[in-house]
Design a protein around this motif. Structure first.
Motif, mmCIF file in Angstrom:
data_model
loop_
_atom_site.group_PDB
_atom_site.id
_atom_site.type_symbol
_atom_site.label_atom_id
_atom_site.label_comp_id
_atom_site.label_asym_id
_atom_site.label_seq_id
_atom_site.Cartn_x
_atom_site.Cartn_y
_atom_site.Cartn_z
ATOM 1 N N PHE A 46 0.834 -1.205 0.069
ATOM 2 C CA PHE A 46 0.168 -0.077 -0.120
ATOM 3 C C PHE A 46 1.139 1.233 -0.081
ATOM 4 C CE2 PHE A 46 0.420 -1.741 4.323
ATOM 5 C CZ PHE A 46 0.904 -0.457 5.028
ATOM 6 N N TRP A 47 0.295 2.525 -0.285
ATOM 7 C CA TRP A 47 1.068 3.798 -0.375
ATOM 8 C C TRP A 47 1.226 4.264 1.164
ATOM 9 C CZ3 TRP A 47 3.515 4.744 -4.477
ATOM 10 C CH2 TRP A 47 2.959 4.287 -5.918
ATOM 11 N N PRO A 48 2.336 4.833 1.360
ATOM 12 C CA PRO A 48 2.297 5.459 2.665
ATOM 13 C C PRO A 48 1.106 6.287 2.600
ATOM 14 C CG PRO A 48 4.365 5.651 1.508
ATOM 15 C CD PRO A 48 3.292 5.197 0.312
ATOM 16 N N ASP A 49 0.729 6.697 3.885
ATOM 17 C CA ASP A 49 -0.204 7.655 4.565
ATOM 18 C C ASP A 49 0.051 8.918 3.933
ATOM 19 O OD1 ASP A 49 -1.954 5.634 4.904
ATOM 20 O OD2 ASP A 49 -1.209 5.612 7.294
ATOM 21 N N LEU A 50 -0.970 9.643 3.635
ATOM 22 C CA LEU A 50 -0.608 11.132 3.361
ATOM 23 C C LEU A 50 -1.185 12.050 4.491
ATOM 24 C CD1 LEU A 50 -1.696 11.036 -0.380
ATOM 25 C CD2 LEU A 50 0.629 10.740 0.407
ATOM 26 N N ASP A 108 6.092 -3.608 10.360
ATOM 27 C CA ASP A 108 7.117 -2.386 10.401
ATOM 28 C C ASP A 108 6.801 -1.529 9.227
ATOM 29 O OD1 ASP A 108 9.684 -1.044 10.582
ATOM 30 O OD2 ASP A 108 10.836 -2.775 10.755
ATOM 31 N N PRO A 109 6.805 -0.201 9.484
ATOM 32 C CA PRO A 109 6.441 0.883 8.614
ATOM 33 C C PRO A 109 7.461 1.265 7.715
ATOM 34 C CG PRO A 109 6.702 1.866 10.763
ATOM 35 C CD PRO A 109 6.768 0.391 10.987
ATOM 36 N N ARG A 110 8.902 0.751 8.095
ATOM 37 C CA ARG A 110 10.147 1.170 7.375
ATOM 38 C C ARG A 110 10.125 0.264 6.210
ATOM 39 N NH1 ARG A 110 14.699 0.067 11.456
ATOM 40 N NH2 ARG A 110 13.356 -1.707 11.323
ATOM 41 N N PRO A 111 9.775 0.531 4.898
ATOM 42 C CA PRO A 111 10.122 -0.270 3.624
ATOM 43 C C PRO A 111 11.833 -0.685 3.826
ATOM 44 C CG PRO A 111 9.012 1.763 3.216
ATOM 45 C CD PRO A 111 9.279 1.912 4.426
ATOM 46 N N ALA A 121 7.944 0.241 -0.387
ATOM 47 C CA ALA A 121 6.593 0.692 -0.053
ATOM 48 C C ALA A 121 6.154 -0.330 1.153
ATOM 49 C CB ALA A 121 5.652 0.636 -0.801
ATOM 50 N N PRO A 122 5.441 0.354 1.940
ATOM 51 C CA PRO A 122 4.977 -0.213 3.211
ATOM 52 C C PRO A 122 4.012 -1.856 2.732
ATOM 53 C CG PRO A 122 4.239 1.712 3.614
ATOM 54 C CD PRO A 122 4.790 1.861 2.146
ATOM 55 N N ASN A 123 4.165 -2.760 3.516
ATOM 56 C CA ASN A 123 3.110 -3.850 3.249
ATOM 57 C C ASN A 123 2.810 -4.568 4.653
ATOM 58 O OD1 ASN A 123 4.966 -6.470 3.274
ATOM 59 N ND2 ASN A 123 6.139 -4.759 2.731
ATOM 60 N N TRP A 124 1.638 -5.257 4.583
ATOM 61 C CA TRP A 124 1.812 -6.240 5.604
ATOM 62 C C TRP A 124 1.913 -7.571 5.150
ATOM 63 C CZ3 TRP A 124 -1.943 -10.079 4.730
ATOM 64 C CH2 TRP A 124 -3.086 -9.540 4.084
ATOM 65 N N ALA A 125 2.328 -8.699 5.901
ATOM 66 C CA ALA A 125 2.822 -9.899 5.547
ATOM 67 C C ALA A 125 2.230 -11.078 6.014
ATOM 68 C CB ALA A 125 4.177 -9.704 5.314
ATOM 69 N N ALA A 126 1.931 -12.103 5.457
ATOM 70 C CA ALA A 126 1.535 -13.274 6.137
ATOM 71 C C ALA A 126 2.320 -14.518 5.905
ATOM 72 C CB ALA A 126 0.032 -13.616 5.923
ATOM 73 N N TYR A 127 2.575 -15.415 6.944
ATOM 74 C CA TYR A 127 3.206 -16.752 6.500
ATOM 75 C C TYR A 127 2.152 -17.530 6.137
ATOM 76 C CZ TYR A 127 5.331 -21.052 7.423
ATOM 77 O OH TYR A 127 5.987 -22.444 7.576
ATOM 78 N N VAL A 128 2.627 -18.545 4.988
ATOM 79 C CA VAL A 128 1.382 -19.422 4.383
ATOM 80 C C VAL A 128 2.088 -20.625 4.303
ATOM 81 C CG1 VAL A 128 -0.009 -19.948 2.788
ATOM 82 C CG2 VAL A 128 0.260 -17.552 3.277
ATOM 83 N N PRO A 129 1.815 -21.753 5.268
ATOM 84 C CA PRO A 129 2.351 -23.114 5.061
ATOM 85 C C PRO A 129 1.515 -23.630 3.929
ATOM 86 C CG PRO A 129 1.158 -22.975 6.990
ATOM 87 C CD PRO A 129 0.914 -21.853 6.230
ATOM 88 N N LEU A 130 2.523 -24.708 3.295
ATOM 89 C CA LEU A 130 2.290 -25.314 1.859
ATOM 90 C C LEU A 130 0.775 -25.968 2.012
ATOM 91 C CD1 LEU A 130 5.381 -27.651 1.116
ATOM 92 C CD2 LEU A 130 4.674 -25.278 0.200
ATOM 93 N N GLY A 170 -2.775 -7.842 -9.271
ATOM 94 C CA GLY A 170 -2.863 -6.660 -9.463
ATOM 95 C C GLY A 170 -1.599 -5.862 -10.204
ATOM 96 N N HIS A 171 -1.247 -4.945 -9.726
ATOM 97 C CA HIS A 171 0.360 -4.430 -10.663
ATOM 98 C C HIS A 171 1.376 -4.717 -10.114
ATOM 99 C CE1 HIS A 171 -3.023 -1.585 -11.513
ATOM 100 N NE2 HIS A 171 -2.445 -1.591 -12.751
ATOM 101 N N LYS A 172 2.535 -5.033 -10.728
ATOM 102 C CA LYS A 172 3.947 -5.343 -10.535
ATOM 103 C C LYS A 172 4.668 -4.431 -9.984
ATOM 104 C CE LYS A 172 8.005 -7.964 -11.897
ATOM 105 N NZ LYS A 172 8.593 -8.655 -13.104
ATOM 106 N N TRP A 173 4.745 -4.211 -8.597
ATOM 107 C CA TRP A 173 5.821 -2.990 -8.214
ATOM 108 C C TRP A 173 7.325 -3.399 -8.005
ATOM 109 C CZ3 TRP A 173 3.817 0.011 -3.590
ATOM 110 C CH2 TRP A 173 2.353 0.260 -3.744
ATOM 111 N N GLU A 174 8.106 -2.286 -8.163
ATOM 112 C CA GLU A 174 9.532 -2.517 -8.194
ATOM 113 C C GLU A 174 9.835 -2.868 -6.922
ATOM 114 O OE1 GLU A 174 11.949 -1.808 -10.685
ATOM 115 O OE2 GLU A 174 10.426 -1.613 -12.270
ATOM 116 N N VAL A 175 10.805 -3.615 -7.107
ATOM 117 C CA VAL A 175 11.632 -3.972 -5.648
ATOM 118 C C VAL A 175 13.130 -3.747 -5.568
ATOM 119 C CG1 VAL A 175 10.009 -6.200 -5.051
ATOM 120 C CG2 VAL A 175 12.168 -6.237 -6.633
ATOM 121 N N ALA A 176 13.505 -3.633 -4.649
ATOM 122 C CA ALA A 176 15.083 -3.319 -4.487
ATOM 123 C C ALA A 176 15.843 -4.497 -4.561
ATOM 124 C CB ALA A 176 15.419 -2.682 -3.077
ATOM 125 N N LEU A 177 16.080 -5.101 -5.980
ATOM 126 C CA LEU A 177 16.773 -6.129 -6.047
ATOM 127 C C LEU A 177 17.432 -5.756 -7.378
ATOM 128 C CD1 LEU A 177 15.305 -9.172 -4.977
ATOM 129 C CD2 LEU A 177 17.234 -8.291 -3.984
#
Length: 177
Positions: A46-50, A108-111, A121-130, A170-177
């Motif tokens: 998601f986008w950072p809050d404005l 963690d709000p720090r990208p 960008a900020p994101n929330w994440a979940a662990y998903v077992p197989l 959705g849309h593919k975002w750039e990642v730092a790699l």
């Protein structure tokens, strides 16, 4: 690349496969067959809050909507948040009968830090077992609304897991790699 690996590794409290703690054994990652997937992560970006007032008008992908989807995910899959953040680790987080449990990572709000590596960008994440992939991933893809979702496997091959073996909703975002 060595400096990036050192910086990413320093950002995490304990070694773990995926999200920068280890880029994996290049020979194993290029082997045929490659290492098996042991779990997945779902990231909702998601986008950072404005500034208040402007955010409601201009930011259709704010944290408010993102965390509403997270609340629905937690409710739908029975994620126990009371023990969640301390027991949800990057890779192989559960043992025994609890191995089939989905969990949410602490936000963690720090990208670019911890579970947010390599996102810009900020994101929330979940662990998903197989065993839970077939129910969790279709649900998030159909429930993501205007948000973009990144799903990647965990094989121990960070680069391949992120760039080659992942899927976007959705849309593919750039990642730092």
């Amino acid at each position: 690349a060595a400096l990036l690996a050192a910086l990413l590794g320093a950002a995490l409290p304990a070694p773990a496969a995926g999200h920068g703690a280890s880029f994996g054994d290049p020979a194993a990652c290029a082997a045929s067959p490659p290492p098996p997937f042991t779990s997945y992560h779902i990231h909702l970006l998601f986008w950072p809050d404005l500034e208040p007032g402007y955010d409601e008008v201009a930011n259709k992908r704010s944290s408010r909507g993102a965390f509403e989807i997270q609340r629905r995910f937690v409710e739908r899959f029975g994620v126990d948040l009371r023990q969640n953040y301390t027991s949800c680790h990057l890779f192989g987080n559960c043992t025994g009968a609890a191995k089939e449990r989905l969990c949410m990572f602490a936000f963690d709000p720090r990208p670019g830090f911890g579970i947010n590596t390599p996102f810009l960008a900020p994101n929330w994440a979940a662990y998903v077992p197989l065993a839970r992939f077939a129910e969790a991933v279709p649900w998030i893809m159909q429930s993501r609304s205007a948000y973009d979702v990144f799903v990647h496997p965990n094989s121990g091959c960070f680069i391949e897991d992120t760039l080659d073996w992942s899927v976007w909703g959705g849309h593919k975002w750039e990642v730092a790699l």
